[in-house]
Design an enzyme around this catalytic site. Structure first.
Site, PDB file in Angstrom:
ATOM      1  N   ARG A 197       3.762   3.826  -8.439  1.00 43.13           N
ATOM      2  CA  ARG A 197       2.543   4.363  -7.808  1.00 43.13           C
ATOM      3  C   ARG A 197       1.709   5.130  -8.841  1.00 43.13           C
ATOM      4  O   ARG A 197       0.481   5.046  -8.841  1.00 43.13           O
ATOM      5  CB  ARG A 197       2.917   5.280  -6.641  1.00 43.13           C
ATOM      6  N   ARG A 222      -0.775  12.148  -7.919  1.00 42.48           N
ATOM      7  CA  ARG A 222      -0.294  13.255  -7.091  1.00 42.48           C
ATOM      8  C   ARG A 222       0.494  14.258  -7.928  1.00 42.48           C
ATOM      9  O   ARG A 222       1.312  13.875  -8.768  1.00 42.48           O
ATOM     10  CB  ARG A 222       0.620  12.705  -5.989  1.00 42.48           C
ATOM     11  N   ARG A 242       9.999  16.487   9.889  1.00 45.35           N
ATOM     12  CA  ARG A 242      10.774  16.468   8.667  1.00 45.35           C
ATOM     13  C   ARG A 242      11.926  17.455   8.688  1.00 45.35           C
ATOM     14  O   ARG A 242      12.672  17.561   7.726  1.00 45.35           O
ATOM     15  CB  ARG A 242       9.849  16.864   7.521  1.00 45.35           C
ATOM     16  N   ARG A 247      12.063  16.876  -3.976  1.00 45.15           N
ATOM     17  CA  ARG A 247      11.703  16.197  -2.714  1.00 45.15           C
ATOM     18  C   ARG A 247      12.919  15.474  -2.138  1.00 45.15           C
ATOM     19  O   ARG A 247      13.149  15.492  -0.927  1.00 45.15           O
ATOM     20  CB  ARG A 247      10.556  15.198  -2.958  1.00 45.15           C
ATOM     21  N   LYS A 281       6.611   4.679   3.858  1.00 41.56           N
ATOM     22  CA  LYS A 281       6.061   5.119   5.149  1.00 41.56           C
ATOM     23  C   LYS A 281       4.538   4.926   5.193  1.00 41.56           C
ATOM     24  O   LYS A 281       4.009   4.358   6.140  1.00 41.56           O
ATOM     25  CB  LYS A 281       6.388   6.614   5.402  1.00 41.56           C
TER      26      LYS A 281
HETATM   27  P1  AP5 Z   1       4.486   4.807   0.000  1.00 40.53           P
HETATM   28  O1  AP5 Z   1       4.125   3.930   1.132  1.00 40.53           O
HETATM   29  O2  AP5 Z   1       3.446   5.690  -0.590  1.00 40.53           O
HETATM   30  O3  AP5 Z   1       5.786   5.665   0.384  1.00 40.53           O
HETATM   31  P2  AP5 Z   1       5.912   6.974   1.274  1.00 40.53           P
HETATM   32  O4  AP5 Z   1       7.212   6.856   1.982  1.00 40.53           O
HETATM   33  O5  AP5 Z   1       4.684   7.187   2.081  1.00 40.53           O
HETATM   34  O6  AP5 Z   1       6.037   8.015   0.094  1.00 40.53           O
HETATM   35  P3  AP5 Z   1       5.413   9.441  -0.150  1.00 40.53           P
HETATM   36  O7  AP5 Z   1       5.722   9.733  -1.587  1.00 40.53           O
HETATM   37  O8  AP5 Z   1       3.992   9.542   0.266  1.00 40.53           O
HETATM   38  O9  AP5 Z   1       6.324  10.265   0.809  1.00 40.53           O
HETATM   39  P4  AP5 Z   1       6.636  11.748   0.835  1.00 40.53           P
HETATM   40  O10 AP5 Z   1       7.421  11.839   2.086  1.00 40.53           O
HETATM   41  O11 AP5 Z   1       7.267  12.295  -0.374  1.00 40.53           O
HETATM   42  O12 AP5 Z   1       5.171  12.420   0.836  1.00 40.53           O
HETATM   43  P5  AP5 Z   1       4.286  13.130   1.918  1.00 40.53           P
HETATM   44  O13 AP5 Z   1       2.893  12.854   1.543  1.00 40.53           O
HETATM   45  O14 AP5 Z   1       4.748  12.839   3.300  1.00 40.53           O
HETATM   46  O15 AP5 Z   1       5.117   3.870  -1.134  1.00 40.53           O
HETATM   47  C1  AP5 Z   1       5.478   4.384  -2.409  1.00 40.53           C
HETATM   48  C2  AP5 Z   1       5.259   3.291  -3.478  1.00 40.53           C
HETATM   49  O16 AP5 Z   1       6.160   2.213  -3.214  1.00 40.53           O
HETATM   50  C3  AP5 Z   1       3.848   2.668  -3.447  1.00 40.53           C
HETATM   51  O17 AP5 Z   1       3.460   2.392  -4.762  1.00 40.53           O
HETATM   52  C4  AP5 Z   1       4.030   1.378  -2.642  1.00 40.53           C
HETATM   53  O18 AP5 Z   1       3.114   0.379  -3.004  1.00 40.53           O
HETATM   54  C5  AP5 Z   1       5.454   0.990  -2.992  1.00 40.53           C
HETATM   55  N1  AP5 Z   1       6.170   0.275  -1.921  1.00 40.53           N
HETATM   56  C6  AP5 Z   1       6.117   0.555  -0.587  1.00 40.53           C
HETATM   57  N2  AP5 Z   1       6.922  -0.288   0.090  1.00 40.53           N
HETATM   58  C7  AP5 Z   1       7.503  -1.110  -0.839  1.00 40.53           C
HETATM   59  C8  AP5 Z   1       8.429  -2.188  -0.742  1.00 40.53           C
HETATM   60  N3  AP5 Z   1       8.931  -2.590   0.430  1.00 40.53           N
HETATM   61  N4  AP5 Z   1       8.812  -2.797  -1.889  1.00 40.53           N
HETATM   62  C9  AP5 Z   1       8.305  -2.383  -3.089  1.00 40.53           C
HETATM   63  N5  AP5 Z   1       7.400  -1.374  -3.244  1.00 40.53           N
HETATM   64  C10 AP5 Z   1       7.016  -0.737  -2.120  1.00 40.53           C
HETATM   65  O19 AP5 Z   1       4.635  14.672   1.659  1.00 40.53           O
HETATM   66  C11 AP5 Z   1       4.248  15.311   0.470  1.00 40.53           C
HETATM   67  C12 AP5 Z   1       4.590  16.783   0.564  1.00 40.53           C
HETATM   68  O20 AP5 Z   1       3.832  17.387   1.642  1.00 40.53           O
HETATM   69  C13 AP5 Z   1       6.047  17.127   0.888  1.00 40.53           C
HETATM   70  O21 AP5 Z   1       6.879  17.129  -0.255  1.00 40.53           O
HETATM   71  C14 AP5 Z   1       5.887  18.529   1.493  1.00 40.53           C
HETATM   72  O22 AP5 Z   1       5.659  19.499   0.492  1.00 40.53           O
HETATM   73  C15 AP5 Z   1       4.610  18.393   2.311  1.00 40.53           C
HETATM   74  N6  AP5 Z   1       4.858  17.943   3.663  1.00 40.53           N
HETATM   75  C16 AP5 Z   1       4.377  16.804   4.250  1.00 40.53           C
HETATM   76  N7  AP5 Z   1       4.786  16.702   5.512  1.00 40.53           N
HETATM   77  C17 AP5 Z   1       5.567  17.793   5.747  1.00 40.53           C
HETATM   78  C18 AP5 Z   1       6.298  18.245   6.882  1.00 40.53           C
HETATM   79  N8  AP5 Z   1       6.311  17.538   8.035  1.00 40.53           N
HETATM   80  N9  AP5 Z   1       7.000  19.409   6.783  1.00 40.53           N
HETATM   81  C19 AP5 Z   1       6.978  20.152   5.649  1.00 40.53           C
HETATM   82  N10 AP5 Z   1       6.308  19.753   4.519  1.00 40.53           N
HETATM   83  C20 AP5 Z   1       5.603  18.594   4.577  1.00 40.53           C
END
Ligand code: AP5
Length: 195
Positions: free
Chosen positions: A127, A139, A88, A150, A13
């Site tokens: 990552r 992280r 989410r 997660r 994402k």
């Molecule tokens: P990346 O692009 O970073 O993936 P992502 O989907 O953004 O992953 P996140 O780990 O950031 O998502 P998340 O939903 O767990 O975290 P968030 O910060 O939202 O890609 C990942 C890796 O893969 C990278 O190394 C990239 O280079 C590689 N890659 C990407 N595309 C690729 C491809 N096509 N092929 C190969 N490699 C690829 O949330 C964190 C925490 O915050 C949550 O757990 C929760 O506690 C809280 N939180 C956030 N939002 C909310 C909400 N709305 N409600 C409640 N809690 C929330």
């Protein structure tokens, strides 16, 4: 253009949101980034969210709803935005509808990046390696135990959000297993070049 990007942890994402922002004049609204910034800054919000995030659980809906309510009305979001990591839960999705209606706004598309679960751990491990190589800070939730939590939260609370948008006829699914450039092209195609 107002877009929601859905997908499991590590689905890509953030990677795709960054590309869309660079290509078009819209802002990325990542609740994960906002919460991590609050943790780093040591704000009351950060203090409330820190341990929950480290465990890999979702923070309470109202915390992120308040953040998004403020941001979608800000001047830099006037040309449009990409919601990355929000909504989410179905409750967040319903509230987003209300917040948008209140501002006479609507979503143009909801795109879900579909990635096999066994690929997600590999991506998160990758990552971690990349971050360490670049001398950055890993992280706190990028470890196998938190990732399991997660993923559990994703299956239980976030997968129904895709069904919510599918029912409304708004959901576009994209193969997130493809190489990054191909995923970008598939998103452009899915949103019909509307941004
Ligand atoms: P990346 O692009 O970073 O993936 P992502 O989907 O953004 O992953 P996140 O780990 O950031 O998502 P998340 O939903 O767990 O975290 P968030 O910060 O939202 O890609 C990942 C890796 O893969 C990278 O190394 C990239 O280079 C590689 N890659 C990407 N595309 C690729 C491809 N096509 N092929 C190969 N490699 C690829 O949330 C964190 C925490 O915050 C949550 O757990 C929760 O506690 C809280 N939180 C956030 N939002 C909310 C909400 N709305 N409600 C409640 N809690 C929330």
């Amino acid at each position: 253009m107002r877009l929601v990007l859905l997908g499991a942890p590590g689905a890509g994402k953030g990677t795709q949101a960054t590309r869309l922002v660079a290509k078009h004049s819209i802002v990325q609204l990542s609740t994960g980034d906002m919460l991590r910034a609050a943790v780093t800054a040591g704000t009351p919000l950060g203090a409330q969210a820190k341990e929950i995030m480290n465990r890999g659980e979702l923070v309470p809906d109202q915390l992120v709803i308040d953040l998004i309510d403020q941001r979608i009305g800000a001047s830099d979001a006037a040309h449009g935005f990409i919601l990355d990591g929000f909504p989410r839960t179905v409750a967040q999705a319903r509230t987003l509808d209300t917040l948008l209606t209140k501002r006479n706004m609507k979503l143009d598309a909801v795109v879900e990046l579909v990635v096999d679960e066994n690929e997600l751990l590999k991506r998160v491990e990758n990552r971690v390696r990349e971050t360490l190589k670049a001398g950055g800070v890993v992280r706190a939730d990028d470890n196998p135990e938190s990732l399991k939590t997660r993923l559990d939260a994703y299956r239980k609370l976030t997968a129904p959000v895709s069904a919510y948008y599918a029912q409304k006829g708004d959901l576009k699914q994209v193969d997130g297993m493809a190489p990054i450039d191909d995923v970008t092209l598939a998103i452009d195609k899915a949103i019909g070049g509307r941004v």
